[in-house]
Design a protein around this motif. Structure first.
Motif, PDB file in Angstrom:
ATOM      1  N   PRO A 369       0.817  -1.227   0.000  1.00 30.83           N
ATOM      2  CA  PRO A 369       0.000   0.000   0.000  1.00 30.83           C
ATOM      3  C   PRO A 369       0.845   1.269   0.000  1.00 30.83           C
ATOM      4  O   PRO A 369       1.820   1.381   0.748  1.00 30.83           O
ATOM      5  CB  PRO A 369      -0.805  -0.123   1.300  1.00 30.83           C
ATOM      6  N   LYS A 370       0.447   2.203  -0.870  1.00 31.13           N
ATOM      7  CA  LYS A 370       1.161   3.467  -0.962  1.00 31.13           C
ATOM      8  C   LYS A 370       0.175   4.629  -0.858  1.00 31.13           C
ATOM      9  O   LYS A 370      -0.891   4.601  -1.468  1.00 31.13           O
ATOM     10  CB  LYS A 370       1.927   3.560  -2.284  1.00 31.13           C
ATOM     11  N   LEU A 371       0.572   5.628  -0.098  1.00 33.32           N
ATOM     12  CA  LEU A 371      -0.180   6.881  -0.002  1.00 33.32           C
ATOM     13  C   LEU A 371       0.397   7.831  -1.031  1.00 33.32           C
ATOM     14  O   LEU A 371       1.582   8.195  -0.956  1.00 33.32           O
ATOM     15  CB  LEU A 371      -0.044   7.466   1.406  1.00 33.32           C
ATOM     16  N   ILE A 372      -0.398   8.217  -2.030  1.00 32.92           N
ATOM     17  CA  ILE A 372       0.154   8.989  -3.148  1.00 32.92           C
ATOM     18  C   ILE A 372      -0.301  10.442  -3.181  1.00 32.92           C
ATOM     19  O   ILE A 372       0.146  11.200  -4.033  1.00 32.92           O
ATOM     20  CB  ILE A 372      -0.154   8.304  -4.492  1.00 32.92           C
ATOM     21  N   GLY A 373      -1.164  10.835  -2.252  1.00 30.10           N
ATOM     22  CA  GLY A 373      -1.576  12.231  -2.219  1.00 30.10           C
ATOM     23  C   GLY A 373      -2.632  12.491  -1.174  1.00 30.10           C
ATOM     24  O   GLY A 373      -3.483  11.634  -0.922  1.00 30.10           O
ATOM     25  N   ILE A 374      -2.576  13.647  -0.537  1.00 23.66           N
ATOM     26  CA  ILE A 374      -3.609  14.092   0.400  1.00 23.66           C
ATOM     27  C   ILE A 374      -4.108  15.451  -0.088  1.00 23.66           C
ATOM     28  O   ILE A 374      -3.320  16.347  -0.415  1.00 23.66           O
ATOM     29  CB  ILE A 374      -3.077  14.196   1.842  1.00 23.66           C
ATOM     30  N   TYR A 375      -5.437  15.596  -0.133  1.00 26.11           N
ATOM     31  CA  TYR A 375      -6.074  16.774  -0.703  1.00 26.11           C
ATOM     32  C   TYR A 375      -7.151  17.292   0.237  1.00 26.11           C
ATOM     33  O   TYR A 375      -7.653  16.558   1.096  1.00 26.11           O
ATOM     34  CB  TYR A 375      -6.717  16.432  -2.053  1.00 26.11           C
ATOM     35  N   ASP A 376      -7.518  18.555   0.057  1.00 21.54           N
ATOM     36  CA  ASP A 376      -8.666  19.062   0.792  1.00 21.54           C
ATOM     37  C   ASP A 376      -9.941  18.677   0.043  1.00 21.54           C
ATOM     38  O   ASP A 376      -9.906  17.975  -0.973  1.00 21.54           O
ATOM     39  CB  ASP A 376      -8.569  20.566   1.057  1.00 21.54           C
ATOM     40  N   SER A 377     -11.080  19.142   0.543  1.00 19.52           N
ATOM     41  CA  SER A 377     -12.363  18.640   0.060  1.00 19.52           C
ATOM     42  C   SER A 377     -12.762  19.165  -1.316  1.00 19.52           C
ATOM     43  O   SER A 377     -13.740  18.693  -1.894  1.00 19.52           O
ATOM     44  CB  SER A 377     -13.469  18.991   1.063  1.00 19.52           C
ATOM     45  N   VAL A 378     -12.018  20.142  -1.853  1.00 20.72           N
ATOM     46  CA  VAL A 378     -12.320  20.640  -3.196  1.00 20.72           C
ATOM     47  C   VAL A 378     -11.118  20.511  -4.125  1.00 20.72           C
ATOM     48  O   VAL A 378     -11.015  21.210  -5.135  1.00 20.72           O
ATOM     49  CB  VAL A 378     -12.835  22.094  -3.167  1.00 20.72           C
TER      50      VAL A 378
END
Length: 389
Positions: A369-378
């Motif tokens: 498993p890789k975490l490739i990005g974290i974004y806000d709700s928009v």
């Protein structure tokens, strides 16, 4: 609502979300989305749509107008998006996504029309003759002719509160010749919402579809033919054939891409759940546990949650749904048999763009498993040192 289905069809997503939270890679109030599963779901939808000769336009508001997900959907087979409001259209255009449809469910404000038409949307929906005049005037100034959909909404049709508007049949009869005289537009299709509702775990077309068919006949009598019949709501592999049988030429999948239409609660449909909501226990008060909120949604139909000390120790607990009149600072679990800091997993219907949640995109969960990005709700990137390069 989708907890059992996710345990049954995509347990690895739950385990990955628990591990990433406990490792500090993601914070509470974060949706975790399995990008590989979204691609799989889109491929299934695209295949069924081609079989039924229906065009699909994908919707992004449910997962926060996310760039990574939107481009993965295009890669998997659905090439154009529907933007439910002009701000979504602008965001998606910045990602290089083609806009197939904009203005439904939210009209384009007068001062934004030129900006939106510059994005070259294929179709723009209008709710009234006045809206059509505004679109036509700007299109003429831009030396172009914009294809429009008329939103049909007769007095007996089913409309959600807060989404009222459109042409009644009598209004359409009154306005059609004036609409035809507008030189900056072309009446290219009809739309309404919702066109399908799920009742007793069965998809059924609404009265809105019958009204669209009557409107199509009215326009044919005026010499307007070859109309697109855009019929959004609950578009999935289980409903595309039903849409085709009722005259649809277009569907607009949203929840189906994450395996979260009401039909998917059974866990028996081809599309599999691909998104969970992760939070943690904040405190215990008066025999109930409270978890960090911010990402709950009033129509989520939550029925339970999982509390975990690690991925091998999951406790199923009942939940108390939040009062939609209040801000969801916390969610409530009907238990005190948990610990502050425990991971909590939900799986429910989402509209990420109206929350203040984050969304974490993961891939390769079955192997590494890789975490490739974290974004806000928009859709804005949240800088972090936790992303796998």
């Amino acid at each position: 609502m989708f907890l059992d289905a996710t345990l049954k069809q995509n347990r690895k997503l739950i385990e990955t979300a628990i591990e990433f939270h406990q490792q500090g890679l993601i914070s509470p109030n974060t949706y975790v989305l399995d990008l590989d599963m979204v691609k799989h779901n889109v491929q299934l939808l695209s295949k069924e749509a081609k079989k039924q000769d229906i065009e699909l336009l994908f919707m992004t508001k449910q997962f926060g107008r996310n760039e990574l997900v939107a481009n993965a959907i295009v890669e998997a087979g659905i090439k154009k998006a529907v933007a439910v409001d002009p701000w979504e259209a602008i965001t998606l255009n910045q990602y290089g996504i083609k806009i197939g449809h904009v203005g439904h469910l939210v009209q384009i404000p007068k001062g934004m029309i030129r900006t939106i038409l510059q994005l070259e949307p294929e179709f723009v929906t209008v709710f009234s003759y006045e809206n059509a005049c505004q679109i036509s005037e700007v299109a003429v100034q831009m030396n172009k002719k914009q294809k429009i959909y008329l939103r049909i909404a007769d007095t007996e049709d089913f409309l959600y509160n807060g989404q009222n508007g459109g042409f009644t049949l009598s209004q359409l009869h009154h306005d059609v010749e004036n609409l035809m005289r507008l030189t900056g537009i072309e009446i290219a299709g009809l739309t309404s919402f919702p066109c399908i509702l799920i009742k007793d775990n069965s998809p059924q077309v609404t009265q809105n579809v019958l009204t669209m068919q009557q409107a199509k006949k009215l326009l044919a009598e005026k010499g307007i033919h070859d109309l697109e019949m855009n019929m959004p709501s609950a578009t999935s592999t289980a409903t595309i054939k039903l849409l085709k049988e009722n005259g649809a030429t277009q569907g607009e999948p949203g929840h189906a891409m994450t395996g979260t239409t009401p039909l998917h609660a059974s866990g028996d449909l081809p599309e599999k759940p691909s998104m969970v909501y992760v939070t943690e226990v904040s405190h215990i008060y008066n025999h109930q546990a409270y978890v960090f909120g911010g990402g709950f949604y009033p129509r989520s139909r939550m029925e339970g949650a999982l509390v975990a000390t690690d991925k091998r120790n999951l406790q199923r607990v009942s939940v108390i749904e939040n009062d939609p009149a209040n801000i969801d600072y916390y969610g409530t679990l009907e238990t005190e048999d948990v610990h502050v800091g425990d991971t909590v997993i939900y799986a429910f219907r989402t509209q990420v763009f109206v929350t203040n949640a984050q969304i974490a995109i993961v891939e390769n969960i079955n192997d590494d498993p890789k975490l490739i990005g974290i974004y806000d709700s928009v859709g804005h990137v949240i800088p972090t040192n936790n992303i796998d390069e």
